[in-house]
Design a protein around this motif. Structure first.
Motif, PDB file in Angstrom:
ATOM      1  N   ARG A 317      21.030 -26.338  53.175  1.00 32.20           N
ATOM      2  CA  ARG A 317      21.332 -26.880  51.846  1.00 32.20           C
ATOM      3  C   ARG A 317      20.703 -26.105  50.719  1.00 32.20           C
ATOM      4  NH1 ARG A 317      19.354 -31.284  53.263  1.00 32.20           N
ATOM      5  NH2 ARG A 317      21.232 -32.110  54.402  1.00 32.20           N
ATOM      6  N   SER A 318      19.454 -25.727  50.951  1.00 31.47           N
ATOM      7  CA  SER A 318      18.536 -25.195  49.683  1.00 31.47           C
ATOM      8  C   SER A 318      19.281 -23.619  49.353  1.00 31.47           C
ATOM      9  CB  SER A 318      17.199 -24.764  50.118  1.00 31.47           C
ATOM     10  OG  SER A 318      17.232 -24.032  51.291  1.00 31.47           O
ATOM     11  N   ILE A 319      19.960 -23.105  50.184  1.00 28.76           N
ATOM     12  CA  ILE A 319      20.693 -21.954  49.882  1.00 28.76           C
ATOM     13  C   ILE A 319      22.018 -22.237  49.381  1.00 28.76           C
ATOM     14  CG2 ILE A 319      21.810 -19.931  51.016  1.00 28.76           C
ATOM     15  CD1 ILE A 319      19.823 -19.886  53.434  1.00 28.76           C
ATOM     16  N   TYR A 320      22.678 -23.049  49.533  1.00 30.73           N
ATOM     17  CA  TYR A 320      23.764 -23.630  48.982  1.00 30.73           C
ATOM     18  C   TYR A 320      23.362 -23.924  47.466  1.00 30.73           C
ATOM     19  CZ  TYR A 320      27.934 -26.504  47.797  1.00 30.73           C
ATOM     20  OH  TYR A 320      28.823 -27.164  47.219  1.00 30.73           O
ATOM     21  N   PHE A 321      22.666 -24.864  47.401  1.00 32.52           N
ATOM     22  CA  PHE A 321      22.471 -25.180  46.050  1.00 32.52           C
ATOM     23  C   PHE A 321      21.968 -23.947  45.290  1.00 32.52           C
ATOM     24  CE2 PHE A 321      21.203 -29.823  47.722  1.00 32.52           C
ATOM     25  CZ  PHE A 321      22.677 -30.157  47.310  1.00 32.52           C
ATOM     26  N   THR A 322      21.026 -23.203  45.620  1.00 29.23           N
ATOM     27  CA  THR A 322      20.666 -21.794  45.030  1.00 29.23           C
ATOM     28  C   THR A 322      22.099 -20.948  44.636  1.00 29.23           C
ATOM     29  OG1 THR A 322      18.647 -22.013  46.139  1.00 29.23           O
ATOM     30  CG2 THR A 322      19.513 -19.784  44.847  1.00 29.23           C
ATOM     31  N   VAL A 323      22.937 -20.782  45.736  1.00 26.48           N
ATOM     32  CA  VAL A 323      24.282 -19.926  45.196  1.00 26.48           C
ATOM     33  C   VAL A 323      25.125 -20.623  44.463  1.00 26.48           C
ATOM     34  CG1 VAL A 323      26.327 -18.899  46.439  1.00 26.48           C
ATOM     35  CG2 VAL A 323      23.949 -19.027  47.569  1.00 26.48           C
ATOM     36  N   GLU A 324      25.148 -21.926  44.477  1.00 27.24           N
ATOM     37  CA  GLU A 324      26.361 -22.823  43.355  1.00 27.24           C
ATOM     38  C   GLU A 324      25.528 -22.863  41.919  1.00 27.24           C
ATOM     39  OE1 GLU A 324      28.914 -24.329  43.848  1.00 27.24           O
ATOM     40  OE2 GLU A 324      29.266 -23.477  45.704  1.00 27.24           O
ATOM     41  N   GLY A 325      24.117 -23.031  41.959  1.00 29.72           N
ATOM     42  CA  GLY A 325      23.631 -22.751  40.613  1.00 29.72           C
ATOM     43  C   GLY A 325      23.716 -21.441  40.070  1.00 29.72           C
ATOM     44  N   ARG A 326      23.511 -20.298  40.705  1.00 28.36           N
ATOM     45  CA  ARG A 326      23.807 -19.118  40.105  1.00 28.36           C
ATOM     46  C   ARG A 326      25.188 -18.917  39.739  1.00 28.36           C
ATOM     47  NH1 ARG A 326      21.725 -15.321  37.231  1.00 28.36           N
ATOM     48  NH2 ARG A 326      22.102 -13.164  37.886  1.00 28.36           N
ATOM     49  N   ARG A 327      26.276 -19.230  40.603  1.00 27.48           N
ATOM     50  CA  ARG A 327      27.638 -19.210  40.405  1.00 27.48           C
ATOM     51  C   ARG A 327      27.802 -19.887  39.177  1.00 27.48           C
ATOM     52  NH1 ARG A 327      32.305 -21.977  41.037  1.00 27.48           N
ATOM     53  NH2 ARG A 327      30.938 -23.607  42.071  1.00 27.48           N
ATOM     54  N   THR A 328      27.456 -21.163  38.862  1.00 26.18           N
ATOM     55  CA  THR A 328      27.737 -21.889  37.576  1.00 26.18           C
ATOM     56  C   THR A 328      27.058 -21.025  36.371  1.00 26.18           C
ATOM     57  OG1 THR A 328      27.513 -23.854  38.757  1.00 26.18           O
ATOM     58  CG2 THR A 328      27.383 -24.038  36.492  1.00 26.18           C
ATOM     59  N   MET A 329      26.016 -20.236  36.603  1.00 29.74           N
ATOM     60  CA  MET A 329      25.387 -19.754  35.254  1.00 29.74           C
ATOM     61  C   MET A 329      26.183 -18.513  34.909  1.00 29.74           C
ATOM     62  SD  MET A 329      21.437 -18.142  35.231  1.00 29.74           S
ATOM     63  CE  MET A 329      20.853 -19.571  35.943  1.00 29.74           C
ATOM     64  N   LEU A 330      26.608 -17.947  36.050  1.00 29.43           N
ATOM     65  CA  LEU A 330      27.416 -16.479  35.855  1.00 29.43           C
ATOM     66  C   LEU A 330      28.635 -17.057  35.115  1.00 29.43           C
ATOM     67  CD1 LEU A 330      26.721 -14.521  38.985  1.00 29.43           C
ATOM     68  CD2 LEU A 330      25.747 -14.219  36.700  1.00 29.43           C
ATOM     69  N   GLU A 331      29.377 -18.088  35.491  1.00 32.27           N
ATOM     70  CA  GLU A 331      30.439 -18.508  34.835  1.00 32.27           C
ATOM     71  C   GLU A 331      30.395 -18.811  33.443  1.00 32.27           C
ATOM     72  OE1 GLU A 331      32.022 -21.655  37.271  1.00 32.27           O
ATOM     73  OE2 GLU A 331      33.009 -20.095  38.836  1.00 32.27           O
ATOM     74  N   ASP A 332      29.276 -19.846  33.258  1.00 29.58           N
ATOM     75  CA  ASP A 332      28.858 -19.947  31.711  1.00 29.58           C
ATOM     76  C   ASP A 332      28.738 -18.642  30.906  1.00 29.58           C
ATOM     77  OD1 ASP A 332      29.170 -22.517  32.409  1.00 29.58           O
ATOM     78  OD2 ASP A 332      27.108 -22.783  32.559  1.00 29.58           O
ATOM     79  N   GLU A 333      27.973 -17.850  31.328  1.00 28.33           N
ATOM     80  CA  GLU A 333      27.595 -16.576  30.590  1.00 28.33           C
ATOM     81  C   GLU A 333      28.922 -15.758  30.434  1.00 28.33           C
ATOM     82  OE1 GLU A 333      24.890 -14.073  32.960  1.00 28.33           O
ATOM     83  OE2 GLU A 333      22.962 -15.655  32.322  1.00 28.33           O
ATOM     84  N   GLN A 334      30.216 -15.724  31.516  1.00 29.86           N
ATOM     85  CA  GLN A 334      31.101 -15.031  31.258  1.00 29.86           C
ATOM     86  C   GLN A 334      31.962 -15.821  30.329  1.00 29.86           C
ATOM     87  OE1 GLN A 334      33.620 -14.684  34.807  1.00 29.86           O
ATOM     88  NE2 GLN A 334      35.084 -13.472  33.923  1.00 29.86           N
ATOM     89  N   LYS A 335      32.207 -17.181  30.072  1.00 26.21           N
ATOM     90  CA  LYS A 335      32.812 -17.971  29.212  1.00 26.21           C
ATOM     91  C   LYS A 335      32.470 -17.671  27.833  1.00 26.21           C
ATOM     92  CE  LYS A 335      34.481 -21.657  32.272  1.00 26.21           C
ATOM     93  NZ  LYS A 335      34.435 -23.002  32.477  1.00 26.21           N
ATOM     94  N   GLU A 336      30.800 -17.531  27.644  1.00 23.26           N
ATOM     95  CA  GLU A 336      30.421 -17.243  26.272  1.00 23.26           C
ATOM     96  C   GLU A 336      30.647 -16.055  25.908  1.00 23.26           C
ATOM     97  OE1 GLU A 336      26.135 -17.764  26.619  1.00 23.26           O
ATOM     98  OE2 GLU A 336      26.166 -20.082  26.935  1.00 23.26           O
ATOM     99  N   ALA A 337      30.738 -14.921  26.649  1.00 24.12           N
ATOM    100  CA  ALA A 337      31.022 -13.510  26.334  1.00 24.12           C
ATOM    101  C   ALA A 337      32.506 -13.454  25.789  1.00 24.12           C
ATOM    102  CB  ALA A 337      30.763 -12.731  27.392  1.00 24.12           C
ATOM    103  N   SER A 338      33.378 -14.367  26.400  1.00 21.88           N
ATOM    104  CA  SER A 338      34.864 -14.421  25.979  1.00 21.88           C
ATOM    105  C   SER A 338      35.265 -14.956  25.078  1.00 21.88           C
ATOM    106  CB  SER A 338      35.779 -14.617  27.318  1.00 21.88           C
ATOM    107  OG  SER A 338      35.416 -15.924  27.567  1.00 21.88           O
ATOM    108  N   GLY A 339      34.252 -15.864  24.348  1.00 21.76           N
ATOM    109  CA  GLY A 339      34.414 -16.895  23.204  1.00 21.76           C
ATOM    110  C   GLY A 339      35.058 -17.941  23.399  1.00 21.76           C
ATOM    111  N   GLU A 340      35.093 -18.261  25.066  1.00 24.90           N
ATOM    112  CA  GLU A 340      35.820 -19.460  25.212  1.00 24.90           C
ATOM    113  C   GLU A 340      34.980 -20.793  24.950  1.00 24.90           C
ATOM    114  OE1 GLU A 340      37.600 -19.230  29.254  1.00 24.90           O
ATOM    115  OE2 GLU A 340      39.075 -17.854  28.417  1.00 24.90           O
TER     116      GLU A 340
END
Length: 345
Positions: A317-340
């Motif tokens: 469960r801890s590994i899952y939460f860590t991976v999910e948190g990192r995935r959400t962070m990368l998606e946010d950074e990608q949206k910010e870079a594209s201007g969305e």
């Protein structure tokens, strides 16, 4: 005138004369075939050999007609078929004291049967099968050594029967002869005598087997019946309190109290294992008997399994939460870079 003497007749003379033997002619037998005498094997093959011993009594190293031999067999059978034995030392108990102690013991065990029946236990009542008997100490020690240290091999290769196992029923078929043909293997055989010749002090009960002893035997391990028996024979509060005078006035009679003062609990033999006084009282103090012990074991195993499951799930469960948190962070950074998505201040 002289008497007349008649001459003997010819018939009388013929009787008085000795018989002359008439010559006999010799007769010669003709040559015939002579049948040889039957051998010992041919004589014994047709008729079965005469048994020197009945089938129910094989030859023994110890004379079976002696009372000591029969006691040895009786004690060995008792040790093999009885899973729970309490060992007491008795010192000059009188007949009326024995009668009173057995009466109170039987009454206490019958109460346990009634309580178990009211609780819905379908097991067979054990009060009538629990016996208290005086033993010959030396013969019992010899039988105990035979049961513990003599392991005869079994003829059956598919299902081996261990006669020294307390779980083996006394009616089980135990081989009388060894499979190798070396000799007999029963309790009174020479093999049993030689196997235990040097084991007089090797058993854990050996220091206790001295003086006058008596046994309290149980057909099965029942902590409830054992607790009731110890409360009557060897009370020790708070786990084994003596019955009160109001509940059981007969136990407080002078004869019974005098007899109980001469009884001393030495130890127990439970499922082939030797227990001291504290160990015997621990077995009798198990809450709920064997059913309660099984319930405790199931609960412990369930809790252990649940703990292991939670530990393994927590890591994943801890590994899952860590991976999910990192995935959400990368998606946010990608949206910010594209201007969305507007940048965070």
């Amino acid at each position: 005138m002289p008497p007349r003497i008649h001459p003997p007749s010819r018939t009388i003379c013929s009787l008085r004369e000795p018989q002359r033997s008439t010559p006999r002619q010799r007769q010669y037998a003709t040559a015939t075939a002579i049948t040889p005498a039957a051998s010992y094997g041919q004589m014994t093959a047709s008729s079965p050999p005469i048994a020197r011993h009945p089938p129910t009594q094989p030859p023994s190293y110890k004379p079976p007609e002696f009372r000591k031999s029969q006691l040895l067999r009786q004690y060995a059978s008792l040790l093999k078929s009885t899973p729970l034995i309490l060992l007491f030392q008795h010192n000059n108990l009188k007949a009326n004291e024995w009668v009173g102690i057995r009466r109170e013991l039987s009454a206490a065990l019958q109460k346990v049967n009634a309580v178990r029946a009211a609780a819905g236990h379908t097991a067979e009542p054990l009060a009538d099968a629990i016996k208290m008997q005086i033993i010959q100490t030396g013969i019992f020690a010899a039988a105990l050594r035979v049961v513990e240290f003599y392991k005869p091999e079994s003829q059956s290769s598919s299902s081996s029967i261990d006669p020294t196992d307390p779980a083996t029923p006394s009616s089980a078929t135990v081989p009388v002869f060894s499979s190798s043909g070396d000799g007999l293997t029963h309790t009174l055989s020479r093999a049993a005598h030689e196997a235990v010749a040097d084991t007089r002090t090797a058993h854990a009960l050996a220091p206790l087997l001295s003086g006058p002893l008596c046994l309290l035997t149980f057909p099965s391990v029942s902590p409830q019946h054992m607790k009731a028996a110890l409360s009557i024979l060897s009370p020790s509060p708070p786990k084994f309190p003596a019955p009160t005078r109001r509940a059981n006035p007969g136990w407080h009679d002078a004869a019974i109290q005098s007899g109980l003062q001469k009884l001393l609990l030495l130890g127990a033999r439970v499922e082939g294992k030797v227990f001291d006084v504290d160990g015997a009282k621990w077995v009798g103090s198990i809450d709920g008997g064997l059913e309660g012990l099984r319930a405790q074991l199931v609960a412990m195993l369930t809790s252990v399994g649940g703990g292991v499951t939670n530990t393994l799930e927590s890591a994943g469960r801890s590994i899952y939460f860590t991976v999910e948190g990192r995935r959400t962070m990368l998606e946010d950074e990608q949206k910010e870079a594209s201007g969305e998505m507007p940048k965070k201040p």
